[in-house]
Motif scaffolding. Structure first.
Motif, mmCIF file in Angstrom:
data_model
loop_
_atom_site.group_PDB
_atom_site.id
_atom_site.type_symbol
_atom_site.label_atom_id
_atom_site.label_comp_id
_atom_site.label_asym_id
_atom_site.label_seq_id
_atom_site.Cartn_x
_atom_site.Cartn_y
_atom_site.Cartn_z
ATOM 1 N N VAL A 48 14.207 -0.981 -3.151
ATOM 2 C CA VAL A 48 13.197 -2.042 -2.991
ATOM 3 C C VAL A 48 12.387 -1.969 -1.748
ATOM 4 O O VAL A 48 12.972 -1.729 -0.649
ATOM 5 N N GLY A 49 11.099 -2.168 -1.632
ATOM 6 C CA GLY A 49 10.421 -2.197 -0.367
ATOM 7 C C GLY A 49 8.892 -2.966 -1.050
ATOM 8 O O GLY A 49 8.626 -3.246 -2.073
ATOM 9 N N THR A 50 8.214 -3.409 0.192
ATOM 10 C CA THR A 50 7.028 -4.008 -0.037
ATOM 11 C C THR A 50 6.011 -3.151 -0.785
ATOM 12 O O THR A 50 5.979 -1.936 -0.727
ATOM 13 N N VAL A 51 5.072 -3.733 -1.544
ATOM 14 C CA VAL A 51 4.136 -2.764 -2.240
ATOM 15 C C VAL A 51 3.048 -2.369 -1.119
ATOM 16 O O VAL A 51 2.561 -1.323 -1.331
ATOM 17 N N ALA A 52 2.702 -3.313 -0.265
ATOM 18 C CA ALA A 52 1.806 -2.894 0.915
ATOM 19 C C ALA A 52 2.254 -1.757 1.954
ATOM 20 O O ALA A 52 1.669 -1.183 2.530
ATOM 21 N N GLN A 53 3.488 -1.935 2.254
ATOM 22 C CA GLN A 53 4.057 -0.925 3.252
ATOM 23 C C GLN A 53 3.290 -0.694 4.267
ATOM 24 O O GLN A 53 2.790 0.396 4.759
ATOM 25 N N PRO A 54 3.165 -1.797 5.196
ATOM 26 C CA PRO A 54 2.298 -1.583 6.567
ATOM 27 C C PRO A 54 3.155 -1.104 7.755
ATOM 28 O O PRO A 54 3.803 -1.912 8.447
#
Length: 845
Positions: free
Chosen positions: A349-355
């Motif tokens: 799992v990870g953020t959609v944005a991936q900054p």
């Protein structure tokens, strides 16, 4: 140890204390079982510890009494349930309530409109029929943080009105969803339902003692709030939700925790679960002498079930891991998926944005990269669910028919990654066992002078994290053997060096210190071991954090201490830093592009670097590391020769205490550094330079004693009678066998410190009752015998056993009430190993 922005930081800590004191919004599924209380073994218990971003703790003495958290205190939930035959026992974490939105808050919808004013309104402003013709309109949330605000607020006071419709349906489970910063008075349809002096940094759900349902009406309703900013930031958001009821009737009892034990790399819990005993071991294999394992950001959770009655019992274990482990704030959208990799089932799992590397600072968590949970495929089923409650419900109903596949994905917020492992059968002669792996792939870990660097394990960019998980799974037995052997060795070394109390303190510091760093390879192909200045100001690679943490790494792997120093040397030698003393830091974690701290610490940082270079040479048996940087070290030594003995008005590492001229302890550091430089020159064959600087250091000692003399002790600053301070910098005179200060100095100081000792330790100096526990350990190491040393330990054992500040070790606490002053989870507790390092250095074969 920096506090340039101390006022704001303290305000934040007060906020956290206020939040911690509020009602915990969790549920227990048990219909009668009550978790027992147990003694406080530690302020917080390390579970998963690898880097400043991948670091999960339990702030409760009983593992089921609260949610697991990141070291900052933000919830990063792990929930564990054991199934024994047809019975269920929760042994870790608390279930988090789930809610259905009735009227969205601003974090759920971009179109939540409100009326507001920053001018004192009419007396009846909170009434439903009050006129708001001269008010402004805006959108929730309201804040002074431009990254989150849809309406900007930068005044002291704001008055807000929000209307919403309610259809009059069943009121059971209705809650106001509220987050505010700072003080608030809240009204519903003209009736006051809530007032608080303070703030809530997270959304809380409440019916305010049934006042919500008492004043809620069918049709249009008006929420009105007055929020006043008194410290720090500004924030307001509000909505209406309904608590979801669980869709299962199965009873989940609370496992009875029998014991918990903390080793250097393991935390081991023992539970009573009806007909069986359960042992749960969290292992973060931070083997300092095995770089390939140390730099692998993967921990193991091991489960071992034994029959109490000798009969056969079937055991399964379930883990719910929150997607919050991969976000900075819970409102960030994430995507989760299932994977197959060799013999492993994996969830990711990870953020959609991936900054990537998009945030820097102190109280922040990672929101790029991916969190993984893995287990052996032949014993495992995995699934993804939109909430913890759904995941648990699925487990109680038998779990998924098959494990998540490569095509399984789920988008949302606060998802649950669910893993069930069949542990098999236990009876009178057989244990049921199994394990899981938790890992984090940061992708990129550090920006180093404008170059993005990958974690050490993937420094060439060719690595694949599922393959690394597979490798860690294959290495499980070998790694566990190494960990157990090393845990035993570390405990024995600490006991021999300082006794049982000392071993307890230093073991608690081991994982914390290491996990406050990250390991990367520099563009020059050298290892960098970069610290984060946790809950101080977020600096990266702070020299006066490297200095106190050094004993742990001097004792077990000097390459890591060199990795703390290389970036600072490069900063000077590249011409990016041109001053004749060391920089304070390399930036703000994880961005290491140059010093961001607002003020230099000339004598402090130059002295630190020279002393540590000498300590490395002492351990390595050669001065090769210093030789590589000799020109830079010589510039710093020359500066100390001119400005070190009687320091000007400047900060030292204890900068929270403020500026101080003629600092006696800082002078002692300069003298130790000059003697260290003489030692290094000796090792490098520069006899004339060695003689010059050794003579210079020795000549300063009588003058130091004269100017600092105050009868039965030495003063805080030169010629300032009636003051005192711990002279912890003198410890190197003993440890490195310089012996340029007479024994009477140590006898006088140690005796005086013990007279000043309070319930929770010796104060740092005569100005305040607070202390730094790492410096107490250094002062204690100057004791002439073990009995005296142990007198320093007992108050610190009281501190970790009684402090009300339930956070990973705070190295800055008050000696009278045991409360943390600010810092927590910092690397400097590696300094607890000074006594062990001194003993080891003088007794190693």
């Amino acid at each position: 140890m920096n506090a340039r922005k101390l006022t704001r930081t303290i305000q934040r800590v007060v906020k956290q204390a206020a939040v911690a004191g509020s009602v915990v919004l969790g549920i227990t599924s048990s219909t009668g079982a009550i978790a027992q209380t147990t003694g406080q073994l530690a302020p917080s218990y390390p579970l998963i510890t690898h880097t400043p971003y991948f670091s999960i703790w339990s702030n409760k003495d009983v593992l089921t009494d609260g949610s697991t958290v990141h070291w900052t205190g933000k919830r990063q939930s792990l929930i564990g349930i054991l199934k024994v035959d047809d019975k269920y026992y929760r042994f870790m974490g608390k279930e988090v309530k789930a809610y259905t939105t009735i009227a969205p808050a601003g974090d759920q919808s971009a179109n939540v409109q409100v009326s507001y004013t920053t001018k004192q309104p009419a007396a009846n402003w909170q009434e439903p029929d009050a006129s708001t013709s001269d008010w402004q309109t805006g959108l929730l949330p309201i804040s002074d943080d431009q990254k989150t605000a849809r309406t900007n607020w930068n005044t002291d006071d704001i008055w807000i009105r929000r209307t919403f419709d309610y259809n009059g349906a069943d009121m059971q489970g209705l809650k106001i969803k509220l987050r505010h910063d700072d003080n608030i008075v809240l009204y519903l349809n003209g009736h006051k339902i809530y007032q608080k002096e303070g703030w809530q940094e997270h959304f809380e759900y409440s019916d305010f003692n049934n006042k919500l349902t008492k004043y809620l009406q069918k049709g249009t309703n008006v929420l009105a709030a007055h929020v006043r900013n008194t410290a720090g930031g500004r924030y307001f958001d509000i909505g209406l939700s309904r608590e979801r009821q669980s869709d299962y009737n199965t009873t989940i009892d609370v496992a009875k925790q029998k014991s918990v034990k903390i080793e250097a790399m393991q935390t081991i819990y023992q539970f009573d679960c009806g007909d069986v005993n359960l042992a749960v071991t969290f292992t973060s294999p931070l083997l300092l002498q095995h770089l390939d394992i140390l730099t692998r950001p993967i921990s193991y959770i091991t489960y071992k079930v034994s029959s109490k009655d000798g009969k056969k019992h079937q055991a399964e274990v379930y883990l719910s891991a929150s997607s919050d482990i991969a976000v900075n704030t819970p409102d960030q959208p994430v995507q989760a998926m299932g994977l197959k990799n060799g013999s492993l089932d994996l969830l990711k799992v990870g953020t959609v944005a991936q900054p990537v590397l998009g945030k820097k600072g102190d109280d922040v968590r990672i929101d790029w990269g991916y969190f993984y949970v893995g287990a052996a495929a032949n014993h495992t089923k995995q699934s993804l669910s939109s909430s913890v409650m759904k995941g648990i419900s699925e487990f109680l109903k038998g779990g998924p028919s098959a494990s998540a596949s490569n095509t399984t994905t789920l988008n949302g917020k606060q998802l649950s990654l669910n893993t069930t492992v069949n542990l098999g059968t236990t009876d009178a002669s057989h244990f049921a066992t199994g394990h899981m792996l938790l890992g984090y792939d940061e992708g990129y870990a550090i920006q180093y002078f404008h170059t993005n660097l990958r974690p050490w394990w993937n420094r060439d960019g060719k690595g694949n994290f599922p393959d690394l998980m597979q490798k860690a799974a294959g290495d499980y037995s070998a790694v566990m053997g190494l960990v157990q052997k090393e845990d035993q060795r570390i405990r024995q070394e600490l006991q021999i060096a300082g006794g049982e109390d000392y071993a307890r303190l230093a073991i608690l510091a081991y994982r914390q210190s290491i996990a406050a760093h990250n390991i990367v390879e520099s563009p020059q192909k050298e290892l960098l071991f970069l610290s984060k200045e946790n809950f101080s100001n977020g600096s990266i690679n702070t020299v006066d954090l490297t200095y106190p943490s050094a004993p742990l790494y001097l004792m077990y792997n000097t390459e890591l201490l060199k990795g703390m120093m290389r970036g600072i040397f490069y900063y000077s030698e590249s011409g990016k830093w041109t001053k004749p003393y060391s920089a304070h830091d390399l930036g703000t974690y994880p961005i290491a592009n140059g010093q961001t701290y607002g003020e230099d610490m000339p004598v402090e940082e130059a002295g630190n670097m020279v002393i540590l270079a000498a300590a490395i040479a002492k351990v390595d048996g050669n001065a090769n590391f210093a030789k590589k940087h000799w020109k830079t070290i010589s510039i710093w030594a020359d500066y100390l020769a001119k400005a070190g003995f009687d320091p000007a008005n400047q900060l030292c590492t204890d900068d929270f205490a403020g500026h101080l001229a003629r600092n006696v302890n800082l002078s002692a550091k300069a003298i130790m550094a000059l003697r260290s430089y003489g030692y290094l020159a000796e090792e490098l064959g520069e006899k004339a330079t060695a003689q010059k600087y050794i003579a210079l250091a020795k000549s300063m000692v009588p003058k130091w004693m004269q100017l600092a003399d105050d009868g039965d002790h030495y003063t805080l600053s030169f010629e300032n009678k009636g003051t005192w301070s711990q002279k912890y910098n003198l410890v190197w005179d003993k440890v490195l066998d310089f012996n340029i200060f007479p024994q009477e100095v140590y006898k006088k100081e140690i005796s005086y410190y013990l007279k000043r000792q309070n319930r929770y330790g010796v104060p740092l100096d005569s100005r305040k009752s607070y202390t730094k526990s790492d410096w107490i350990m250094w002062s204690a190491t100057m004791s002439a015998d073990k009995h005296t040393f142990e007198q320093f330990m007992r108050p610190l054992i009281r501190y970790i056993s009684e402090t009300p500040s339930r956070v990973p070790l705070s190295d800055w606490h008050d000696t009278k009430d045991g409360r943390q002053q600010n810092f927590q989870a910092r690397s400097v507790v590696g300094g607890y190993y000074m006594q062990a390092f001194n003993y080891w250095l003088h007794h190693k074969k």
